[in-house]
Design a protein around this motif. Sequence first.
Motif, PDB file in Angstrom:
ATOM      1  N   ASP A  25      -9.004 -11.182  -2.781  1.00 39.77           N
ATOM      2  CA  ASP A  25      -7.758 -11.278  -3.528  1.00 39.77           C
ATOM      3  C   ASP A  25      -8.052 -11.459  -5.021  1.00 39.77           C
ATOM      4  O   ASP A  25      -8.706 -12.422  -5.415  1.00 39.77           O
ATOM      5  CB  ASP A  25      -6.980 -12.492  -2.975  1.00 39.77           C
ATOM      6  CG  ASP A  25      -5.634 -12.672  -3.638  1.00 39.77           C
ATOM      7  OD1 ASP A  25      -5.381 -12.037  -4.678  1.00 39.77           O
ATOM      8  OD2 ASP A  25      -4.829 -13.464  -3.109  1.00 39.77           O
ATOM      9  N   GLN A  62       0.805  -1.226   0.000  1.00 42.00           N
ATOM     10  CA  GLN A  62       0.000   0.000   0.000  1.00 42.00           C
ATOM     11  C   GLN A  62       0.837   1.275   0.000  1.00 42.00           C
ATOM     12  O   GLN A  62       1.287   1.747   1.045  1.00 42.00           O
ATOM     13  CB  GLN A  62      -0.963  -0.025   1.192  1.00 42.00           C
ATOM     14  CG  GLN A  62      -2.064  -1.059   0.992  1.00 42.00           C
ATOM     15  CD  GLN A  62      -2.956  -1.251   2.196  1.00 42.00           C
ATOM     16  OE1 GLN A  62      -2.763  -0.611   3.224  1.00 42.00           O
ATOM     17  NE2 GLN A  62      -3.924  -2.147   2.081  1.00 42.00           N
ATOM     18  N   GLY A  98      -6.908  -3.021  -6.760  1.00 45.49           N
ATOM     19  CA  GLY A  98      -6.441  -2.259  -5.607  1.00 45.49           C
ATOM     20  C   GLY A  98      -6.820  -0.794  -5.655  1.00 45.49           C
ATOM     21  O   GLY A  98      -5.954   0.067  -5.795  1.00 45.49           O
ATOM     22  N   LEU A 142      -1.150   6.774  -4.261  1.00 48.31           N
ATOM     23  CA  LEU A 142      -0.755   7.859  -5.160  1.00 48.31           C
ATOM     24  C   LEU A 142      -1.565   9.101  -4.802  1.00 48.31           C
ATOM     25  O   LEU A 142      -2.782   9.114  -4.962  1.00 48.31           O
ATOM     26  CB  LEU A 142      -1.010   7.435  -6.618  1.00 48.31           C
ATOM     27  CG  LEU A 142      -0.632   8.442  -7.688  1.00 48.31           C
ATOM     28  CD1 LEU A 142       0.846   8.805  -7.624  1.00 48.31           C
ATOM     29  CD2 LEU A 142      -0.969   7.901  -9.073  1.00 48.31           C
ATOM     30  N   TYR A 152       4.379  -6.119  -4.896  1.00 53.82           N
ATOM     31  CA  TYR A 152       4.829  -7.478  -4.579  1.00 53.82           C
ATOM     32  C   TYR A 152       4.255  -8.541  -5.517  1.00 53.82           C
ATOM     33  O   TYR A 152       4.792  -9.649  -5.591  1.00 53.82           O
ATOM     34  CB  TYR A 152       4.522  -7.825  -3.110  1.00 53.82           C
ATOM     35  CG  TYR A 152       3.059  -8.080  -2.806  1.00 53.82           C
ATOM     36  CD1 TYR A 152       2.604  -9.362  -2.537  1.00 53.82           C
ATOM     37  CD2 TYR A 152       2.133  -7.047  -2.782  1.00 53.82           C
ATOM     38  CE1 TYR A 152       1.263  -9.609  -2.252  1.00 53.82           C
ATOM     39  CE2 TYR A 152       0.798  -7.272  -2.508  1.00 53.82           C
ATOM     40  CZ  TYR A 152       0.369  -8.553  -2.243  1.00 53.82           C
ATOM     41  OH  TYR A 152      -0.954  -8.791  -1.990  1.00 53.82           O
ATOM     42  N   GLU A 166     -10.411  -5.242  -4.333  1.00 50.27           N
ATOM     43  CA  GLU A 166      -9.574  -4.776  -3.217  1.00 50.27           C
ATOM     44  C   GLU A 166      -9.492  -5.867  -2.144  1.00 50.27           C
ATOM     45  O   GLU A 166     -10.511  -6.362  -1.665  1.00 50.27           O
ATOM     46  CB  GLU A 166     -10.169  -3.485  -2.626  1.00 50.27           C
ATOM     47  CG  GLU A 166      -9.462  -2.952  -1.396  1.00 50.27           C
ATOM     48  CD  GLU A 166      -7.956  -2.739  -1.587  1.00 50.27           C
ATOM     49  OE1 GLU A 166      -7.571  -1.901  -2.395  1.00 50.27           O
ATOM     50  OE2 GLU A 166      -7.167  -3.437  -0.908  1.00 50.27           O
ATOM     51  N   ASN A 185      -2.748   1.139 -10.147  1.00 48.59           N
ATOM     52  CA  ASN A 185      -1.474   1.381  -9.466  1.00 48.59           C
ATOM     53  C   ASN A 185      -1.239   0.082  -8.703  1.00 48.59           C
ATOM     54  O   ASN A 185      -1.820  -0.126  -7.639  1.00 48.59           O
ATOM     55  CB  ASN A 185      -1.634   2.601  -8.550  1.00 48.59           C
ATOM     56  CG  ASN A 185      -0.455   2.794  -7.631  1.00 48.59           C
ATOM     57  OD1 ASN A 185       0.605   2.193  -7.816  1.00 48.59           O
ATOM     58  ND2 ASN A 185      -0.645   3.637  -6.617  1.00 48.59           N
TER      59      ASN A 185
HETATM   60  N1  SAM Z   1      -5.079   2.585  -6.322  1.00 42.92           N
HETATM   61  C1  SAM Z   1      -4.585   3.150  -5.097  1.00 42.92           C
HETATM   62  C2  SAM Z   1      -3.724   4.353  -5.391  1.00 42.92           C
HETATM   63  O1  SAM Z   1      -3.390   4.563  -6.570  1.00 42.92           O
HETATM   64  O2  SAM Z   1      -3.366   5.083  -4.479  1.00 42.92           O
HETATM   65  C3  SAM Z   1      -3.818   2.123  -4.248  1.00 42.92           C
HETATM   66  C4  SAM Z   1      -2.617   1.489  -4.881  1.00 42.92           C
HETATM   67  S1  SAM Z   1      -1.637   0.517  -3.766  1.00 42.92           S
HETATM   68  C5  SAM Z   1      -0.074   0.574  -4.615  1.00 42.92           C
HETATM   69  C6  SAM Z   1      -2.107  -1.166  -4.103  1.00 42.92           C
HETATM   70  C7  SAM Z   1      -3.516  -1.560  -3.693  1.00 42.92           C
HETATM   71  O3  SAM Z   1      -3.719  -2.928  -4.056  1.00 42.92           O
HETATM   72  C8  SAM Z   1      -3.801  -1.475  -2.202  1.00 42.92           C
HETATM   73  O4  SAM Z   1      -5.056  -0.870  -2.011  1.00 42.92           O
HETATM   74  C9  SAM Z   1      -3.819  -2.936  -1.739  1.00 42.92           C
HETATM   75  O5  SAM Z   1      -4.593  -3.159  -0.584  1.00 42.92           O
HETATM   76  C10 SAM Z   1      -4.365  -3.623  -2.973  1.00 42.92           C
HETATM   77  N2  SAM Z   1      -4.002  -5.046  -3.099  1.00 42.92           N
HETATM   78  C11 SAM Z   1      -2.861  -5.660  -2.701  1.00 42.92           C
HETATM   79  N3  SAM Z   1      -2.868  -6.968  -2.992  1.00 42.92           N
HETATM   80  C12 SAM Z   1      -4.068  -7.209  -3.608  1.00 42.92           C
HETATM   81  C13 SAM Z   1      -4.686  -8.383  -4.120  1.00 42.92           C
HETATM   82  N4  SAM Z   1      -4.075  -9.566  -4.084  1.00 42.92           N
HETATM   83  N5  SAM Z   1      -5.934  -8.281  -4.650  1.00 42.92           N
HETATM   84  C14 SAM Z   1      -6.577  -7.066  -4.689  1.00 42.92           C
HETATM   85  N6  SAM Z   1      -6.034  -5.926  -4.211  1.00 42.92           N
HETATM   86  C15 SAM Z   1      -4.794  -5.980  -3.681  1.00 42.92           C
END
Ligand code: SAM
Length: 272
Positions: free
Chosen positions: A91, A16, A43, A19, A115, A63, A111
């Motif tokens: 997931d 997390q 996400g 942006l 990982y 999410e 975004n």
């Molecule tokens: N879109 C938002 C932004 O631009 O600020 C958040 C981006 S952040 C880099 C990654 C997002 O992906 C987080 O909200 C995280 O909880 C979510 N995420 C992580 N692993 C995920 C998964 N396996 N399935 C769905 N969402 C996931």
Amino acid sequence: MIKTDLAKFAQKKFGQNFLKDQSYIEKIVQSMSNDDKKIVEIGPGLGDLTKELVKTKQVIAFEVDKRLCEHIAHTFEKEIKQKILTLKCGDVLASWEEGNLLDEEYHLVANLPYYIATHIILKALRDTRCQSILVMVQKEVAQKFSAKVQQKDFSALGVLTSSVAKATICFEVPPHAFVPPPKITSAVLLIKKERSLNDMRFEEFLRFAFVQPRKKLSNNLSKLAPKDVVLKVFDELEINSDKRPHEISTEIYHQLYYKLKEYIDGKQPEQR
Ligand code: SAM
């Protein structure tokens, strides 16, 4: 939990980094294709990018974090009621395992959590419904997917991508554009698909080809087929046997695969 607290308690394990710089959010939206296909966002996080996406498109957002899911459900109550936004809590990889993310053609805009970014892009390259991929990833990952033959970072990812798509880096994004700031520089990668990856054996073949990326390709491939067979095939295709894996074009990789395919077919899973 209020939005600023959610940012403060960002979960590292979910990648997390939110942006926050609006100018980059706008640049992502400007790079999107302008047809009326739906958007899959992976996400949505705090919803800053989502807010811009729902202004023009129908969005399906996945999410994994329960707290963020509740936040998005609350923030976008109106859009969810109007069916402009569909929120799936869980997931995204599990959803992909169960079947299609969507039953119609879509564009992926996200975004990405760093990982699992490479894994997600490969999934999208294989997904026949996915038409294009516009994603923020670590700069080095973007370079790998968009690398061209002869470039040092031309790897299996570059061969796979250029087999079915055109990839370009749109722009870089510095750490201070995010909350919390990541330790790395990011880049927005655009992959316009022409078709989808559909041969897992070709992907396995490339694993052999790039097993030691700085060594000679002929040596790498002799772990797959007998050395004399590999050298004969190189001879037939007029490939210098001293070439390194990054010096061979995508087209030649397909020809090599065609000629050595039977050895992939014959490999037992534990030898792969
Ligand atoms: N879109 C938002 C932004 O631009 O600020 C958040 C981006 S952040 C880099 C990654 C997002 O992906 C987080 O909200 C995280 O909880 C979510 N995420 C992580 N692993 C995920 C998964 N396996 N399935 C769905 N969402 C996931």
